[in-house]
Scaffold this motif. Structure first.
Motif, mmCIF file in Angstrom:
data_model
loop_
_atom_site.group_PDB
_atom_site.id
_atom_site.type_symbol
_atom_site.label_atom_id
_atom_site.label_comp_id
_atom_site.label_asym_id
_atom_site.label_seq_id
_atom_site.Cartn_x
_atom_site.Cartn_y
_atom_site.Cartn_z
ATOM 1 N N UNK A 208 0.935 -1.300 -0.169
ATOM 2 C CA UNK A 208 0.072 -0.126 0.089
ATOM 3 C C UNK A 208 0.711 1.169 -0.084
ATOM 4 N N UNK A 209 0.822 1.998 -1.085
ATOM 5 C CA UNK A 209 1.644 3.307 -1.078
ATOM 6 C C UNK A 209 0.578 4.526 -1.180
ATOM 7 N N UNK A 210 1.220 5.478 -0.161
ATOM 8 C CA UNK A 210 0.301 6.608 -0.088
ATOM 9 C C UNK A 210 0.265 7.751 -1.270
ATOM 10 N N UNK A 221 9.850 -2.871 -3.997
ATOM 11 C CA UNK A 221 9.289 -2.889 -2.948
ATOM 12 C C UNK A 221 8.493 -4.183 -2.895
ATOM 13 N N UNK A 222 8.915 -5.130 -1.980
ATOM 14 C CA UNK A 222 8.229 -6.366 -1.844
ATOM 15 C C UNK A 222 7.180 -6.361 -1.347
ATOM 16 N N UNK A 223 5.856 -7.250 -1.504
ATOM 17 C CA UNK A 223 4.941 -7.440 -0.961
ATOM 18 C C UNK A 223 4.963 -8.229 0.715
ATOM 19 N N UNK A 224 3.791 -7.865 1.539
ATOM 20 C CA UNK A 224 4.125 -8.297 2.839
ATOM 21 C C UNK A 224 4.123 -10.268 2.762
ATOM 22 N N UNK A 225 4.565 -10.565 3.878
ATOM 23 C CA UNK A 225 4.498 -11.826 4.226
ATOM 24 C C UNK A 225 3.054 -12.343 4.699
ATOM 25 N N UNK A 226 2.399 -11.604 5.642
ATOM 26 C CA UNK A 226 1.044 -11.502 5.949
ATOM 27 C C UNK A 226 0.454 -10.249 5.943
ATOM 28 N N UNK A 227 0.726 -9.352 6.799
ATOM 29 C CA UNK A 227 0.097 -7.903 6.457
ATOM 30 C C UNK A 227 0.882 -7.165 4.973
ATOM 31 N N UNK A 228 0.590 -5.958 5.183
ATOM 32 C CA UNK A 228 1.048 -5.245 3.944
ATOM 33 C C UNK A 228 2.354 -4.460 4.504
ATOM 34 N N UNK A 229 3.354 -4.232 3.168
ATOM 35 C CA UNK A 229 4.330 -3.474 3.279
ATOM 36 C C UNK A 229 3.552 -2.011 2.894
ATOM 37 N N UNK A 230 4.036 -1.029 3.882
ATOM 38 C CA UNK A 230 3.239 0.200 3.770
ATOM 39 C C UNK A 230 4.107 1.440 3.487
#
Length: 353
Positions: A208-210, A221-230
């Motif tokens: 999720x990018x603002x 920018x890697x995706x999250x394993x469980x939650x999101x990368x923010x």
């Protein structure tokens, strides 16, 4: 001088747009922006660093943007601002001629799934591929060769330059700029070892990018394993930066080239990471931290301020001597402790050290 400029502006027009003071002829027109040393007679230059004050007397610029305290040193037309570097940032857009392919429409060679939601005045360039259930806001520009995976969302007025790759489920806010070669939403580096081989961990979070974020070329920018990368609002990320899974970066932070952030580290608001900085995983970096270039951070930082690690360059012969001494530091510390105990008269403890 910028001989390719398509527009000219009067100094009054520029002063009004910047909210700057004007000393001189407001009807004088300029057609380019340049440094004090490179400016020609139809350019406007700027002075934001006192180190360049010496060039004011020799510049050929028609006008100079500077702090009011330097105006007396300038014999040509002057625009004054309390923050001339910020003024230069705004001024640069008046003379930016870079094409961005913003003509609305979908190129005939683009592949766009029929389920895509397309806003007003969207431009999709040659060879771009847009997957199922993607949402494109108004005035979005998708450059040539971009790949936008299923279920992505791209906010209004965002720009993807050529050959950007978004994996599935990436969310990008409004007015973002993503430069060529950036890869957003790829799998994080997650593996479990059973003693003989590795087993991949599915990365089921997202990215999720603002709003107002800029991402440099060839950044991942890697995706999250469980939650999101923010990535928060107004974050600026340079080229060739690696942001691992589940990293959070607070609003208004900036990361220079070749920064590497390991998984699950949280960086606060208003942080600055210099070129080549490395952050270990699972750290907490508080708001207002600046880490200077090539530093390695292995522990959380709880107090705002400037942090550094490593050594600056020096002649190789001296560096080799110092490298040997680094290895002796532990022994030297123990010897110093023994000497301190002897100085206090604690001879028994010193002998038993």
């Amino acid at each position: 001088m910028n001989t390719n400029a398509k527009h000219t502006y009067t100094l009054s027009e520029l002063a009004s747009a910047l909210g700057a003071g004007l000393i001189g002829d407001g009807e004088r027109r300029v057609s380019g922006l340049a440094t004090l040393t490179d400016a020609g007679p139809d350019d406007i230059a700027f002075l934001a660093n006192r180190a360049y004050l010496k060039y004011l007397g020799t510049t050929r610029a028609a006008a100079v943007l500077l702090h009011p305290s330097y105006a007396e040193h300038c014999s040509m037309h002057v625009l004054t601002l309390e923050n001339p570097y910020l003024g230069y940032a705004h001024l640069s857009h008046f003379f930016d001629l870079s094409p961005v392919g913003s003509v609305p429409g979908i190129d005939a060679t683009a592949v766009v799934d029929e389920s895509v939601s397309i806003g007003e005045r969207v431009s999709i360039g040659p060879g771009a591929v847009i997957g199922a259930n993607v949402t494109l806001g108004d005035d979005v520009i998708i450059g040539p060769g971009c790949s936008v995976g299923p279920d992505c969302e791209i906010g209004a007025r965002s720009l993807l330059h050529a050959n950007v790759t978004l994996y599935y489920g990436v969310v990008i806010g409004k007015r973002a700029i993503i430069h060529s070669g950036a890869v957003i939403g790829g799998d994080g580096f997650g593996f479990a070892h059973d003693g003989s081989q590795w087993h991949k961990i599915a990365q089921i979070g997202g990215v999720v990018i603002g709003d107002d974020v800029e991402v440099g070329s060839c950044t991942s920018i890697d995706r999250g394993a469980l939650g999101d990368t923010v990535i928060g609002n107004d974050v600026k990320i340079d080229s060739q930066v690696q942001i691992a899974h589940n990293v959070h970066i607070g609003d208004h932070s900036a990361l220079a080239g070749c920064v590497g952030i390991a998984g699950s580290t949280h960086v606060g608001r208003q942080c600055l990471l210099g070129g080549g900085v490395g952050l270990a995983g699972h750290l907490e970096i508080c708001d207002g931290v600046q880490v200077t270039g090539m530093s390695l951070v292995t522990n959380s930082i709880e107090v705002p301020g400037v942090y550094s690690s490593g050594t600056g360059s020096m002649p190789n012969k001296l560096w080799r001597k110092n490298a040997v001494r680094y290895k002796q530091l532990d022994d030297m510390a123990k010897r110093l402790t023994r000497l301190e105990k002897l100085g206090r008269g604690d001879k028994n403890d010193a002998q038993g050290e």
